[in-house]
Design a protein around this motif. Sequence first.
Motif, PDB file in Angstrom:
ATOM      1  N   GLY B 164     -12.105  31.947 -46.456  1.00  0.00           N
ATOM      2  CA  GLY B 164     -11.844  30.209 -46.138  1.00  0.00           C
ATOM      3  C   GLY B 164     -10.367  30.042 -46.766  1.00  0.00           C
ATOM      4  O   GLY B 164      -9.604  30.758 -47.621  1.00  0.00           O
ATOM      5  N   PRO B 165     -10.087  28.829 -46.507  1.00  0.00           N
ATOM      6  CA  PRO B 165      -8.554  28.333 -46.700  1.00  0.00           C
ATOM      7  C   PRO B 165      -8.180  28.137 -48.198  1.00  0.00           C
ATOM      8  O   PRO B 165      -9.287  27.651 -48.809  1.00  0.00           O
ATOM      9  CB  PRO B 165      -8.336  26.914 -45.866  1.00  0.00           C
ATOM     10  CG  PRO B 165      -9.681  26.700 -45.732  1.00  0.00           C
ATOM     11  CD  PRO B 165     -10.668  27.611 -45.511  1.00  0.00           C
ATOM     12  N   TRP B 185      -7.010  29.354 -41.339  1.00  0.00           N
ATOM     13  CA  TRP B 185      -8.341  29.449 -41.500  1.00  0.00           C
ATOM     14  C   TRP B 185      -8.680  28.017 -40.611  1.00  0.00           C
ATOM     15  O   TRP B 185      -9.807  27.635 -40.482  1.00  0.00           O
ATOM     16  CB  TRP B 185      -8.728  29.198 -43.102  1.00  0.00           C
ATOM     17  CG  TRP B 185      -9.191  30.582 -43.649  1.00  0.00           C
ATOM     18  CD1 TRP B 185      -8.053  31.200 -44.124  1.00  0.00           C
ATOM     19  CD2 TRP B 185     -10.214  31.137 -43.122  1.00  0.00           C
ATOM     20  NE1 TRP B 185      -8.992  32.488 -44.342  1.00  0.00           N
ATOM     21  CE2 TRP B 185      -9.983  32.465 -43.966  1.00  0.00           C
ATOM     22  CE3 TRP B 185     -11.586  30.862 -42.720  1.00  0.00           C
ATOM     23  CZ2 TRP B 185     -11.025  33.643 -43.766  1.00  0.00           C
ATOM     24  CZ3 TRP B 185     -12.439  31.873 -42.606  1.00  0.00           C
ATOM     25  CH2 TRP B 185     -12.461  33.136 -43.290  1.00  0.00           C
ATOM     26  N   ASN B 186      -7.752  26.949 -40.649  1.00  0.00           N
ATOM     27  CA  ASN B 186      -7.962  26.017 -39.674  1.00  0.00           C
ATOM     28  C   ASN B 186      -8.250  26.433 -38.340  1.00  0.00           C
ATOM     29  O   ASN B 186      -9.076  25.830 -37.561  1.00  0.00           O
ATOM     30  CB  ASN B 186      -6.716  25.006 -39.888  1.00  0.00           C
ATOM     31  CG  ASN B 186      -7.029  23.439 -39.325  1.00  0.00           C
ATOM     32  OD1 ASN B 186      -8.216  22.915 -39.802  1.00  0.00           O
ATOM     33  ND2 ASN B 186      -6.426  22.810 -38.608  1.00  0.00           N
ATOM     34  N   TYR B 189     -11.659  27.955 -38.259  1.00  0.00           N
ATOM     35  CA  TYR B 189     -12.741  27.035 -38.379  1.00  0.00           C
ATOM     36  C   TYR B 189     -12.867  26.552 -37.037  1.00  0.00           C
ATOM     37  O   TYR B 189     -14.100  26.344 -36.593  1.00  0.00           O
ATOM     38  CB  TYR B 189     -12.370  26.020 -39.512  1.00  0.00           C
ATOM     39  CG  TYR B 189     -13.478  24.977 -39.800  1.00  0.00           C
ATOM     40  CD1 TYR B 189     -14.559  25.294 -40.480  1.00  0.00           C
ATOM     41  CD2 TYR B 189     -13.333  23.694 -38.793  1.00  0.00           C
ATOM     42  CE1 TYR B 189     -15.606  24.059 -40.824  1.00  0.00           C
ATOM     43  CE2 TYR B 189     -14.370  22.895 -38.909  1.00  0.00           C
ATOM     44  CZ  TYR B 189     -15.489  23.082 -39.751  1.00  0.00           C
ATOM     45  OH  TYR B 189     -16.485  22.194 -39.952  1.00  0.00           O
TER      46      TYR B 189
END
Lengths: 305, 242
Positions: B164-165, B185-186, B189
Amino acid sequence: MKANSNLKRVLDSGKFAVTAELGPPASTDSKIINKKAKILKGSIDAFNVTDGQTAVVRMASWATCLIAKQQGLEPIVQMTTRDRNRIALQMDILGVAALGIKNILCLTGDHTSFGNHPKAKGVWDVDSIQLIRIVKKMRDENKFASGDEMDVSPSLYIGASANPFAEPFEFRVPRLAKKVAEGADFIQTQCIFNIQKFTEWMKIVCEKGLHTKVKILAGITPIKSIGAAKYMKNKVPGMDVPDSLIDRLESVPKENVSKEGIKIAVETIQKLQQVEGVAGIHLMAIEWEEIVPEIIKSAGLYPRP
Amino acid sequence: MMGQEKKPIEEVLDSLDGKKKIAVIGCGGCSTVFHTGGIEEVNEMAEILTKQGKKVTPIGLPFAVFACYKPFSSMFVEKFKKDLKECDAVLMMSCGDGLQTIREILDEELGVEKPIYPATNALGVSGGGPAKFIEKCQACGDCVVGKTAGICPLTECPKGLLNGPCGGTRQDGKCEVDPEKDCAWNLIYNRLKNIGELDKINNFVESHDWSKVTRPRVFEREPLDIHKHLGRTKEVIESLGI
């Protein structure tokens, strides 16, 4: 859980915990560390030492922790995965635990491009969540990441960070859940200026029941100047500084800005004490450690348990 | 493809200081796409070096003839054996892979051991085009993108985070390191959400197995039937009316 730190004791007793950051010197000046430690002593339950914050070379977190610890305070060593691979991290974990450090904050670390050695190679062999798992495995299973066993394992209270303000917002609670699932015992959050957004995040944290599994310490940074506020708003990624806060600082005479900043910090602490699931605060008074005792006293958090 | 850029001409000239006869070799693969070592660039370099008083043999490789694939490149390089024997240095206008493959051809196939200098910096395995390219793969030997919506976090995230970010993702979903770039990660997601695999983001991803990047990696494969494959390429070319 095999951890017996003062921070754990305070949090387990249900008391509102207070931690504060002690910035290490960019030199071998141990006098300044002792000076800062003396200022913080009595006002806090434990102190953090940053580990190459903003990728600028400073004294190692563990070394600064040990120097300040001699003043009778409890350290929280910060450990980033930026500069060390899994071998070096585990060697340092053994070392800090053997030297009596009882808390560790597992971090990814600021990118090398922000610091004073932008040509350095970032390591990131593991990320912060993988580091949490490594520490937990060492502590609870007496095993290294490789699976090899050890006789005497590190007794560490495991911390992690959380930033409720960075995108994607919807993933910030699941990310916290991942850290908790891998072994985080306590959380220290990014500096909170947008209380509304933090409260929104905490609401989801509580809905998921995470506040019962991990102790959340809300991050507080007192603002010293309008320049500092604007810098954090515009230059520090992942920071949420509302315009209303800058307006408020600008509404007071210049000589009173830092006083207003302290006032805002105290008000923020008092508001956060009312937020469900907040177990304490983490004060990050950057190069302004001397203000910590005043803030703690004004917030009604003195003396410490 | 191997993303690449030209080295500053000053650096190239410095490396050739004192060398009179230069063989300039290009590449018909990535270096042609990236304008670092196509036939045009080889000719331009030859012109620059000639103006510097050097005697130049330009050896451009046509499009799709990769310097890094010996069966292709040796066919072209062999024809210049005499010039290569007489030259003081070779200037290679390709990535380091092409350069070293050519070096092997010179040393081992032609028996011509010469100083060889790069005119190019390689910038990583990058796809895209015709104009914009992004580094997408770092050839780690243990692909993870099945867990991450087909986007490689080891490459697209400057910290290579797998779970994850970091806390630095900007309000607009851009990366803390470069406000022009999307946070990997955006992207992951959002794409996991779009393809109905968002639950995957909650899975813990183990520390990566970097043992598969122990260098150099060496492989043996059945040699390609070039004639068969070129025949297929010919069909494509003819269908395009070229």
